[in-house]
Enzyme design. Sequence first.
Site, PDB file in Angstrom:
ATOM      1  N   ARG A 198     -92.574  18.298   6.510  1.00  0.00           N
ATOM      2  CA  ARG A 198     -91.434  18.866   7.223  1.00  0.00           C
ATOM      3  C   ARG A 198     -90.246  17.898   7.221  1.00  0.00           C
ATOM      4  O   ARG A 198     -89.096  18.315   7.158  1.00  0.00           O
ATOM      5  CB  ARG A 198     -91.838  19.198   8.667  1.00  0.00           C
ATOM      6  CG  ARG A 198     -90.685  19.794   9.459  1.00  0.00           C
ATOM      7  CD  ARG A 198     -91.086  20.234  10.848  1.00  0.00           C
ATOM      8  NE  ARG A 198     -89.923  20.745  11.558  1.00  0.00           N
ATOM      9  CZ  ARG A 198     -89.426  21.962  11.433  1.00  0.00           C
ATOM     10  NH1 ARG A 198     -89.992  22.808  10.611  1.00  0.00           N
ATOM     11  NH2 ARG A 198     -88.363  22.335  12.117  1.00  0.00           N
ATOM     12  N   ASP A 220     -96.436  14.787  21.128  1.00  0.00           N
ATOM     13  CA  ASP A 220     -97.327  14.238  20.111  1.00  0.00           C
ATOM     14  C   ASP A 220     -98.517  13.484  20.703  1.00  0.00           C
ATOM     15  O   ASP A 220     -99.393  13.024  19.961  1.00  0.00           O
ATOM     16  CB  ASP A 220     -96.549  13.305  19.165  1.00  0.00           C
ATOM     17  CG  ASP A 220     -95.783  14.072  18.101  1.00  0.00           C
ATOM     18  OD1 ASP A 220     -95.931  15.311  18.032  1.00  0.00           O
ATOM     19  OD2 ASP A 220     -95.027  13.437  17.336  1.00  0.00           O
ATOM     20  N   LYS A 269     -93.894   6.350  12.026  1.00  0.00           N
ATOM     21  CA  LYS A 269     -93.695   7.398  11.021  1.00  0.00           C
ATOM     22  C   LYS A 269     -92.488   8.247  11.368  1.00  0.00           C
ATOM     23  O   LYS A 269     -91.655   8.559  10.509  1.00  0.00           O
ATOM     24  CB  LYS A 269     -94.934   8.281  10.923  1.00  0.00           C
ATOM     25  CG  LYS A 269     -94.777   9.485   9.989  1.00  0.00           C
ATOM     26  CD  LYS A 269     -95.908  10.476  10.119  1.00  0.00           C
ATOM     27  CE  LYS A 269     -95.753  11.409  11.277  1.00  0.00           C
ATOM     28  NZ  LYS A 269     -94.937  12.610  11.004  1.00  0.00           N
ATOM     29  N   CYS A 279     -97.151  20.534   9.707  1.00  0.00           N
ATOM     30  CA  CYS A 279     -98.189  21.104  10.561  1.00  0.00           C
ATOM     31  C   CYS A 279     -97.776  22.454  11.131  1.00  0.00           C
ATOM     32  O   CYS A 279     -96.620  22.669  11.478  1.00  0.00           O
ATOM     33  CB  CYS A 279     -98.491  20.152  11.724  1.00  0.00           C
ATOM     34  SG  CYS A 279     -99.385  18.674  11.236  1.00  0.00           S
ATOM     35  N   ARG A 309     -90.687  25.989  14.708  1.00  0.00           N
ATOM     36  CA  ARG A 309     -89.813  24.826  14.682  1.00  0.00           C
ATOM     37  C   ARG A 309     -88.610  25.204  13.825  1.00  0.00           C
ATOM     38  O   ARG A 309     -88.431  24.705  12.717  1.00  0.00           O
ATOM     39  CB  ARG A 309     -90.545  23.602  14.125  1.00  0.00           C
ATOM     40  CG  ARG A 309     -91.695  23.181  15.007  1.00  0.00           C
ATOM     41  CD  ARG A 309     -92.234  21.832  14.650  1.00  0.00           C
ATOM     42  NE  ARG A 309     -93.020  21.874  13.425  1.00  0.00           N
ATOM     43  CZ  ARG A 309     -93.558  20.795  12.871  1.00  0.00           C
ATOM     44  NH1 ARG A 309     -93.372  19.614  13.390  1.00  0.00           N
ATOM     45  NH2 ARG A 309     -94.282  20.904  11.774  1.00  0.00           N
ATOM     46  N   PRO A 310     -87.762  26.114  14.330  1.00  0.00           N
ATOM     47  CA  PRO A 310     -86.679  26.648  13.513  1.00  0.00           C
ATOM     48  C   PRO A 310     -85.650  25.585  13.170  1.00  0.00           C
ATOM     49  O   PRO A 310     -85.462  24.612  13.905  1.00  0.00           O
ATOM     50  CB  PRO A 310     -86.078  27.739  14.410  1.00  0.00           C
ATOM     51  CG  PRO A 310     -86.428  27.326  15.796  1.00  0.00           C
ATOM     52  CD  PRO A 310     -87.766  26.667  15.696  1.00  0.00           C
ATOM     53  N   VAL A 311     -84.996  25.800  12.033  1.00  0.00           N
ATOM     54  CA  VAL A 311     -83.953  24.858  11.603  1.00  0.00           C
ATOM     55  C   VAL A 311     -82.577  25.457  11.815  1.00  0.00           C
ATOM     56  O   VAL A 311     -81.600  24.967  11.270  1.00  0.00           O
ATOM     57  CB  VAL A 311     -84.152  24.474  10.110  1.00  0.00           C
ATOM     58  CG1 VAL A 311     -85.443  23.710   9.927  1.00  0.00           C
ATOM     59  CG2 VAL A 311     -84.123  25.721   9.218  1.00  0.00           C
ATOM     60  N   ASP A 312     -82.485  26.509  12.637  1.00  0.00           N
ATOM     61  CA  ASP A 312     -81.191  27.146  12.822  1.00  0.00           C
ATOM     62  C   ASP A 312     -80.176  26.214  13.462  1.00  0.00           C
ATOM     63  O   ASP A 312     -78.981  26.290  13.174  1.00  0.00           O
ATOM     64  CB  ASP A 312     -81.327  28.427  13.655  1.00  0.00           C
ATOM     65  CG  ASP A 312     -81.883  28.168  15.046  1.00  0.00           C
ATOM     66  OD1 ASP A 312     -83.023  27.676  15.128  1.00  0.00           O
ATOM     67  OD2 ASP A 312     -81.180  28.457  16.029  1.00  0.00           O
ATOM     68  N   LEU A 313     -80.627  25.294  14.330  1.00  0.00           N
ATOM     69  CA  LEU A 313     -79.691  24.342  14.925  1.00  0.00           C
ATOM     70  C   LEU A 313     -79.110  23.415  13.868  1.00  0.00           C
ATOM     71  O   LEU A 313     -77.910  23.087  13.898  1.00  0.00           O
ATOM     72  CB  LEU A 313     -80.384  23.515  16.012  1.00  0.00           C
ATOM     73  CG  LEU A 313     -80.772  24.254  17.301  1.00  0.00           C
ATOM     74  CD1 LEU A 313     -81.472  23.314  18.256  1.00  0.00           C
ATOM     75  CD2 LEU A 313     -79.538  24.855  17.960  1.00  0.00           C
ATOM     76  N   VAL A 321     -92.833  22.102  24.501  1.00  0.00           N
ATOM     77  CA  VAL A 321     -92.039  21.821  23.299  1.00  0.00           C
ATOM     78  C   VAL A 321     -92.384  22.787  22.174  1.00  0.00           C
ATOM     79  O   VAL A 321     -91.512  23.457  21.615  1.00  0.00           O
ATOM     80  CB  VAL A 321     -92.223  20.357  22.842  1.00  0.00           C
ATOM     81  CG1 VAL A 321     -91.412  20.074  21.576  1.00  0.00           C
ATOM     82  CG2 VAL A 321     -91.807  19.394  23.962  1.00  0.00           C
TER      83      VAL A 321
END
Length: 474
Positions: free
Chosen positions: A128, A351, A58, A152, A157-161, A373
């Site tokens: 996501r 995971d 997945k 989830c 889990r920021p998307v700034d990068l 993580v």
Amino acid sequence: MALSCNNTLFPKPFFTSCSSQTQGTHFSNLPQPTKQDPIFKIKGPSTLSGHITISGSKNASLPLLAATLCCSGTSLLHNLPNVSDIQAMASILNSLGAKVDAFDGKMRVNSDGVGKVEVDLEEMKKIRGGFFVIGPLVARFGEAVVALPGGCNIGKRPVDLHLRGLRALGAVVELRDGKVWARAANGRGLVGGKFRLDYPSVGATETLMMAASMADGTTMLSNVAKVMEPEVVDLARFLTDCGAWIEGAGSDNLIIRGKRQLYGSECVIKPDRIETGTFMLAAAITRSCILMSPVIPSRVSCLIDKLSQAGCKISRLDQQTLQVSAHPSHIGYDLKSFDIKTNPFPGFPTDLQPQTMALLTTCTGSSLVEESVFDNRMTHARELQKLGARIQVSGRNALVYGFDEGSSLQGSRVIARDLRGGVSLILAGLAAKGTTQIHDIAHIERGYENIDMKLQNLGADIQRLTLTPVPLIL
């Protein structure tokens, strides 16, 4: 490889229902959302035996599907897993104007007809991984409007990068009304640039790799998720087959020379290393012996080492078949506890942390579980405690006591609060005495293909039931 595509395959939006138009496709037998509450009912303890077939990954499939937006012509992906996250990503591609056809575990995508660059808000709430489309859309079409991602709730889990990296490639990026608005500053497309990631994020690496593959000029990305990271390897290989130029295998630096046009290609999704690990842990927690294939042992080497340390017997029968045994007649003693700390590949996978915690409650001694993580990936501990596990949580760390130190798994009613935490409850239910009911199993079905049927084939007493809501009597 360019492939032809039937233009009349999906005149209506794909995967909106189990209509006659999609009946018979590989994905059409997924349960559709209802107001009823589907649950898993497990009677334990179970002993498993037999062979399990591992589905396609997945986590590899989602960025690969997004990458088809970079390509002219048609791409054909084989061995996609039959899970709701793939259904949601296909729906996102279709809503943008791509032609998507699913059949026999394959998916054919032609993005030449994409006429939108804004992803529907409701679609983005489901998954996501839908955020992956931002890089290909800006790179190929010059702009994108994408809602902040769902998925989830396992912490920040920021998307700034992702966004800072796109800015380094010449994009103007704004956050408005819960959406990311991105466009090429020059009005044409992205340009090569330099960007160093603060953290070797797999998702950001994949997003920027796709974007840079179509940028004008050369891009240098540093401190990326190493190209040995399995999902990054698979995406880099696919983009290269489509005509991209990517250099830096095995290092934490990538050099990408952009091409203004990439062409559709064909790829086979590798077996899911997280599903592989989950069934390895299922064998261990039930003290059973099972076979599984196809697998890539190098992608689960960290778990192999830990389970071997605990006392499991793990044999490689051929190039892609593992036998995992914790049966008392094979190992002669009970499994010993061990410590884990999650880290990017080749470290211990985050995971697999919840599933491993379930196993550790059945081992001898105590174990330390460190989550490095995600900052909120311990919610399953509370549910495991309902089943009789003795676990002490402090922030990102957990002290897990084995069966000789207070843990005693007994059936109970629990809630799957996220994907991997939910499947840890299945494993615990297999080992528990009595009946376990797991609610909110839609989380689990986002990432595991027919897990109840696979476990039934191994001898588990697990049923997928639908509970009809009881009306209130006023």
